[in-house]
Design an enzyme around this catalytic site. Structure first.
Site, PDB file in Angstrom:
ATOM      1  N   LYS A   3     -17.059  -6.129   8.838  1.00  0.00           N
ATOM      2  CA  LYS A   3     -15.890  -6.915   8.415  1.00  0.00           C
ATOM      3  C   LYS A   3     -15.059  -7.543   9.540  1.00  0.00           C
ATOM      4  O   LYS A   3     -14.177  -8.338   9.266  1.00  0.00           O
ATOM      5  CB  LYS A   3     -14.991  -6.059   7.517  1.00  0.00           C
ATOM      6  CG  LYS A   3     -14.903  -6.622   6.106  1.00  0.00           C
ATOM      7  CD  LYS A   3     -13.843  -5.946   5.286  1.00  0.00           C
ATOM      8  CE  LYS A   3     -13.510  -6.771   4.043  1.00  0.00           C
ATOM      9  NZ  LYS A   3     -12.485  -6.149   3.236  1.00  0.00           N
ATOM     10  N   ARG A   5      -1.762  -6.303  -8.157  1.00  0.00           N
ATOM     11  CA  ARG A   5      -0.586  -7.134  -7.903  1.00  0.00           C
ATOM     12  C   ARG A   5      -0.422  -8.134  -9.038  1.00  0.00           C
ATOM     13  O   ARG A   5       0.461  -8.018  -9.868  1.00  0.00           O
ATOM     14  CB  ARG A   5      -0.728  -7.866  -6.561  1.00  0.00           C
ATOM     15  CG  ARG A   5      -0.602  -6.929  -5.362  1.00  0.00           C
ATOM     16  CD  ARG A   5      -1.103  -7.570  -4.110  1.00  0.00           C
ATOM     17  NE  ARG A   5      -2.524  -7.876  -4.242  1.00  0.00           N
ATOM     18  CZ  ARG A   5      -3.347  -8.121  -3.223  1.00  0.00           C
ATOM     19  NH1 ARG A   5      -2.871  -8.147  -1.998  1.00  0.00           N
ATOM     20  NH2 ARG A   5      -4.615  -8.351  -3.435  1.00  0.00           N
ATOM     21  N   HIS A  65       0.844  -1.209   0.000  1.00  0.00           N
ATOM     22  CA  HIS A  65       0.000   0.000   0.000  1.00  0.00           C
ATOM     23  C   HIS A  65       0.877   1.257   0.000  1.00  0.00           C
ATOM     24  O   HIS A  65       0.627   2.204  -0.764  1.00  0.00           O
ATOM     25  CB  HIS A  65      -0.881   0.053   1.262  1.00  0.00           C
ATOM     26  CG  HIS A  65      -1.945  -0.992   1.356  1.00  0.00           C
ATOM     27  ND1 HIS A  65      -2.103  -1.796   2.462  1.00  0.00           N
ATOM     28  CD2 HIS A  65      -2.930  -1.352   0.501  1.00  0.00           C
ATOM     29  CE1 HIS A  65      -3.137  -2.609   2.285  1.00  0.00           C
ATOM     30  NE2 HIS A  65      -3.651  -2.360   1.090  1.00  0.00           N
TER      31      HIS A  65
HETATM   32  O1  PNS Z   1      -8.911  -2.806   0.476  1.00  0.00           O
HETATM   33  P1  PNS Z   1     -10.143  -3.360  -0.196  1.00  0.00           P
HETATM   34  O2  PNS Z   1     -10.958  -4.137   0.815  1.00  0.00           O
HETATM   35  O3  PNS Z   1      -9.818  -4.143  -1.429  1.00  0.00           O
HETATM   36  O4  PNS Z   1     -11.046  -2.100  -0.662  1.00  0.00           O
HETATM   37  C1  PNS Z   1     -12.311  -2.270  -1.262  1.00  0.00           C
HETATM   38  C2  PNS Z   1     -13.032  -0.915  -1.463  1.00  0.00           C
HETATM   39  C3  PNS Z   1     -13.088  -0.148  -0.160  1.00  0.00           C
HETATM   40  C4  PNS Z   1     -12.281  -0.101  -2.492  1.00  0.00           C
HETATM   41  C5  PNS Z   1     -14.465  -1.220  -1.988  1.00  0.00           C
HETATM   42  O5  PNS Z   1     -15.056  -2.190  -1.174  1.00  0.00           O
HETATM   43  C6  PNS Z   1     -15.372   0.010  -2.045  1.00  0.00           C
HETATM   44  O6  PNS Z   1     -15.154   0.911  -2.826  1.00  0.00           O
HETATM   45  N1  PNS Z   1     -16.400   0.057  -1.174  1.00  0.00           N
HETATM   46  C7  PNS Z   1     -17.312   1.178  -1.057  1.00  0.00           C
HETATM   47  C8  PNS Z   1     -18.726   0.825  -1.501  1.00  0.00           C
HETATM   48  C9  PNS Z   1     -18.885   0.949  -2.989  1.00  0.00           C
HETATM   49  O7  PNS Z   1     -18.695   1.971  -3.596  1.00  0.00           O
HETATM   50  N2  PNS Z   1     -19.203  -0.201  -3.621  1.00  0.00           N
HETATM   51  C10 PNS Z   1     -19.350  -0.313  -5.052  1.00  0.00           C
HETATM   52  C11 PNS Z   1     -18.010  -0.599  -5.705  1.00  0.00           C
HETATM   53  S1  PNS Z   1     -18.179  -0.953  -7.408  1.00  0.00           S
END
Ligand code: PNS
Length: 162
Positions: free
Chosen positions: A42, A92, A18
């Site tokens: 979570k 990745r 990150h």
């Molecule tokens: O670190 P992660 O868990 O891979 O991050 C995932 C994240 C936070 C980027 C994703 O879950 C997200 O954007 N959540 C917010 C809700 C949302 O917008 N959902 C629709 C995504 S298409």
């Protein structure tokens, strides 16, 4: 015009992968908002406040353009509210691509004015994930060099409380 990007994620915990992406994003954008998703479902290792604290400590001394925030709801709504032009996601391996593509295209459909930018972290971290870090640490393995030293400190402190 200030070029502002959102780097969203769970960051439970933040890894050197990150940090590597944040460093690269800071070279492309004037401002990078590292945005932690508020997701009570979570069951994370670190609370939201702990993750904000860790990220602030890790980033503040190194990256002037980065700041830490939290968000809930749709990422594209948060990005619009922050007047961000881009969402940064790290890729990745090819296995990340399918899920990331789905999210990027869904986000584009929801708000076509926010662009998703995929960045590759250093190959040194291409296998590192928060999930594996927690698993290896909890089973007594070394994660030194894969996460900031502060994260190791905080994980050790947590495992002593347990
Ligand atoms: O670190 P992660 O868990 O891979 O991050 C995932 C994240 C936070 C980027 C994703 O879950 C997200 O954007 N959540 C917010 C809700 C949302 O917008 N959902 C629709 C995504 S298409």
């Amino acid at each position: 015009m200030t070029r502002r990007a959102i780097y969203p994620g769970t960051f439970d915990p933040v890894t050197n992968g990150h940090v590597d992406i944040i460093e690269r994003a800071c070279q492309l954008f004037d401002e990078v908002i590292v945005a932690i998703l508020i997701n009570p479902g979570k069951n994370p290792m670190f609370t939201l406040d702990e993750r904000v604290g860790i990220l602030n400590e890790v980033l503040n001394s190194r990256f002037k353009q980065a700041r830490v925030d939290t968000f809930e709801g749709l990422l594209v709504d948060y990005a619009a509210q922050q007047q961000a032009h881009a969402i940064v996601r790290g890729i990745r391996a090819i296995s990340d691509y399918e899920y990331e593509l789905q999210m990027a295209l869904m986000n584009r459909r929801l708000n076509p004015s926010v662009e998703t930018v995929f960045m590759m972290s250093s190959e040194d971290y291409s296998y590192v994930s928060s999930r594996l870090i927690k698993e290896v640490f909890n089973l007594g393995g070394s994660v030194s060099g894969l996460v900031p030293d502060l994260v190791i400190e905080r994980m050790r402190a947590k495992s002593k409380i347990k």
